[in-house]
Design an enzyme around this catalytic site. Structure first.
Site, PDB file in Angstrom:
ATOM      1  N   GLN A 125     -63.034   2.529   1.573  1.00 23.45           N
ATOM      2  CA  GLN A 125     -62.332   1.428   2.224  1.00 23.45           C
ATOM      3  C   GLN A 125     -63.344   0.503   2.899  1.00 23.45           C
ATOM      4  O   GLN A 125     -64.093   0.915   3.791  1.00 23.45           O
ATOM      5  CB  GLN A 125     -61.315   1.907   3.265  1.00 23.45           C
ATOM      6  CG  GLN A 125     -60.422   0.752   3.709  1.00 23.45           C
ATOM      7  CD  GLN A 125     -59.560   1.062   4.917  1.00 23.45           C
ATOM      8  OE1 GLN A 125     -60.077   1.408   5.978  1.00 23.45           O
ATOM      9  NE2 GLN A 125     -58.256   0.937   4.768  1.00 23.45           N
ATOM     10  N   TYR A 157     -57.298  -6.477  11.758  1.00 23.03           N
ATOM     11  CA  TYR A 157     -58.728  -6.646  11.556  1.00 23.03           C
ATOM     12  C   TYR A 157     -59.015  -7.961  10.817  1.00 23.03           C
ATOM     13  O   TYR A 157     -58.146  -8.801  10.661  1.00 23.03           O
ATOM     14  CB  TYR A 157     -59.305  -5.422  10.863  1.00 23.03           C
ATOM     15  CG  TYR A 157     -59.136  -4.166  11.697  1.00 23.03           C
ATOM     16  CD1 TYR A 157     -59.632  -4.114  12.997  1.00 23.03           C
ATOM     17  CD2 TYR A 157     -58.442  -3.056  11.217  1.00 23.03           C
ATOM     18  CE1 TYR A 157     -59.461  -2.978  13.786  1.00 23.03           C
ATOM     19  CE2 TYR A 157     -58.267  -1.924  12.002  1.00 23.03           C
ATOM     20  CZ  TYR A 157     -58.765  -1.889  13.288  1.00 23.03           C
ATOM     21  OH  TYR A 157     -58.584  -0.787  14.082  1.00 23.03           O
ATOM     22  N   ARG A 193     -55.055  -3.012   1.316  1.00 25.69           N
ATOM     23  CA  ARG A 193     -54.111  -2.434   2.278  1.00 25.69           C
ATOM     24  C   ARG A 193     -53.606  -3.492   3.254  1.00 25.69           C
ATOM     25  O   ARG A 193     -54.382  -4.226   3.855  1.00 25.69           O
ATOM     26  CB  ARG A 193     -54.766  -1.297   3.067  1.00 25.69           C
ATOM     27  CG  ARG A 193     -53.780  -0.601   4.006  1.00 25.69           C
ATOM     28  CD  ARG A 193     -54.379   0.608   4.713  1.00 25.69           C
ATOM     29  NE  ARG A 193     -53.535   1.770   4.540  1.00 25.69           N
ATOM     30  CZ  ARG A 193     -53.398   2.742   5.441  1.00 25.69           C
ATOM     31  NH1 ARG A 193     -54.063   2.710   6.575  1.00 25.69           N
ATOM     32  NH2 ARG A 193     -52.613   3.769   5.222  1.00 25.69           N
ATOM     33  N   GLY A 213     -51.115  11.047   6.474  1.00 31.31           N
ATOM     34  CA  GLY A 213     -52.278  10.960   7.343  1.00 31.31           C
ATOM     35  C   GLY A 213     -52.513  12.187   8.190  1.00 31.31           C
ATOM     36  O   GLY A 213     -53.301  13.072   7.846  1.00 31.31           O
ATOM     37  N   ARG A 214     -51.824  12.271   9.325  1.00 32.44           N
ATOM     38  CA  ARG A 214     -52.030  13.400  10.243  1.00 32.44           C
ATOM     39  C   ARG A 214     -51.805  14.758   9.573  1.00 32.44           C
ATOM     40  O   ARG A 214     -52.566  15.697   9.837  1.00 32.44           O
ATOM     41  CB  ARG A 214     -51.147  13.234  11.478  1.00 32.44           C
ATOM     42  CG  ARG A 214     -51.577  12.070  12.369  1.00 32.44           C
ATOM     43  CD  ARG A 214     -50.601  11.881  13.540  1.00 32.44           C
ATOM     44  NE  ARG A 214     -50.964  10.744  14.372  1.00 32.44           N
ATOM     45  CZ  ARG A 214     -50.618   9.482  14.129  1.00 32.44           C
ATOM     46  NH1 ARG A 214     -49.890   9.213  13.046  1.00 32.44           N
ATOM     47  NH2 ARG A 214     -50.977   8.506  14.923  1.00 32.44           N
TER      48      ARG A 214
END
Length: 374
Positions: free
Chosen positions: A101, A188, A235, A331-332
């Site tokens: 990424q 971002y 993404r 994810g987690r």
């Protein structure tokens, strides 16, 4: 669940994925210092999770100004490229597929993380609010801090950044990655250009929505020219706010997220990339993506669609079976369960994640989670 939609193979560009379970980008802040260099511990972490059909690394900054959090890895120095080769070799030895990424935080940074203590760079000189960055306060010690006020990039600097993304993509190939994903989400840099809240430019990169999408278009095309459009993903994190509280999300909730991100998806369709990743809000009671938006993305994008954000196996199966998406990221659960695909396939219970060891530290809470059989 081994006979469910999650375990049907899928084609992603040139790759045949063994399942539709994805390890998404997860910042873990374990790179070696100085230099933000990927290391043996990180290689072990990714190797342990190579049972995923497809993996995307944590965000890796494309240049020194792209860093917003302590101890995150980069992909702009020879040492970093060499370090990432350890990761890709370990994953490929297990038969895994892994993309890098490419990340630039833009204004979401601090002067202590910037070269020569300079101000972070951004489309416009508008400070980031309602967000914190993580800075180093001593050897192995860090703390949250508000981002420093940014300065606006010149038009020439914007064009130079496009080429920095392309160089990072070359570095990713040199490091052995199977492809790359461009981080255009979560407030971002690319997201800052897209958003009317953070982009007040008066040149070709600001103003109308199509102008605000210009940086996305140029970066994506430049990277596609390096890696091939069939080995490229992007993404986004579209947020459909239902309350004023929801709208406070890095200041980047669009007035019309449906239109903004559908037009962004159309840009990606023109370039012909392999997949678009849609990261949904993951806090309790967060708004879900409207079905009308999911349907429009499917209608306007011919590549693979990946969803992430507090997904359970059951919810992921429903999304795939409904035709809204092709791949589901966890994810987690993947942090705490290196053997997550096997656990889902066999309905084995999951380890709980330890929030205290999410960012920075040692192998604790990183590579020491046990598999079910262990």
């Amino acid at each position: 669940m081994k006979d469910s939609a999650l375990f049907k193979s899928a084609q992603l560009g040139p790759y045949t994925l063994k399942n539709r379970i994805v390890l998404p980008p997860l910042t873990r802040s374990r790179s070696s210092q100085p230099g933000n260099v990927p290391n043996d511990l990180m290689a072990t972490y990714y190797r342990q999770r190579a049972g995923a059909g497809f993996m995307v690394t944590e965000g890796t900054q494309i240049e020194p100004r792209g860093q917003g959090y302590a101890w995150t890895p980069g992909i702009h120095s020879p040492e970093q490229v060499k370090g990432w080769r350890k990761v890709t070799s370990a994953v490929h030895a297990e038969g895994g597929t892994i993309f890098a990424q490419l990340w630039h935080v833009g204004r979401v940074s601090h002067t202590s993380l910037q070269p020569d203590g300079a101000a972070p760079v951004a489309p416009s000189a508008i400070p980031a609010e309602s967000v914190k960055v993580f800075i180093e306060t001593g050897p192995g010690q860090g703390a949250l801090a508000p981002p420093s006020p940014p300065r606006a990039l010149t038009t020439t600097e914007v064009k130079e950044l496009v080429q920095l993304y392309a160089q990072a993509a070359r570095n990713a190939l040199d490091a052995g990655f199977d492809g790359v994903e461009i981080h255009c989400a979560n407030g971002y840099l690319v997201n800052q250009f897209i958003s009317a809240h953070t982009n007040r430019r008066e040149d070709e990169y600001g103003g109308s929505l199509q102008n605000r999408l210009r940086f996305l278009r140029e970066v994506t095309q430049a990277v596609a020219d390096v890696v091939g459009n069939n080995r490229l993903g992007v993404r986004f994190a579209p947020l459909f706010a239902t309350t004023e509280e929801d709208r406070v999300y890095l200041g980047l909730v669009e007035d019309d997220p449906h239109k903004t991100y559908l037009e962004a998806v159309k840009v990606l369709e023109e370039i012909g990339i392999a997949y678009v990743s849609l990261a949904e809000a993951d806090w309790d009671n967060a708004p879900e993506l409207p079905q009308s938006f999911r349907a429009d993305v499917r209608q306007n994008f011919s590549g693979r669609i990946l969803y992430a954000g507090k997904y359970t196996a059951e919810r992921g199966i429903r999304v795939i079976e409904a035709g809204w998406g092709d791949l589901i990221a966890f994810g987690r659960p993947f942090i705490a369960n290196p053997d997550l695909p096997k656990r889902i396939a066999n309905n084995w219970p999951l380890n709980p994640v330890d929030p205290a060891t999410m960012y920075g530290g040692t192998d604790k809470g990183y590579t020491d989670y046990l598999t079910y059989q262990q």
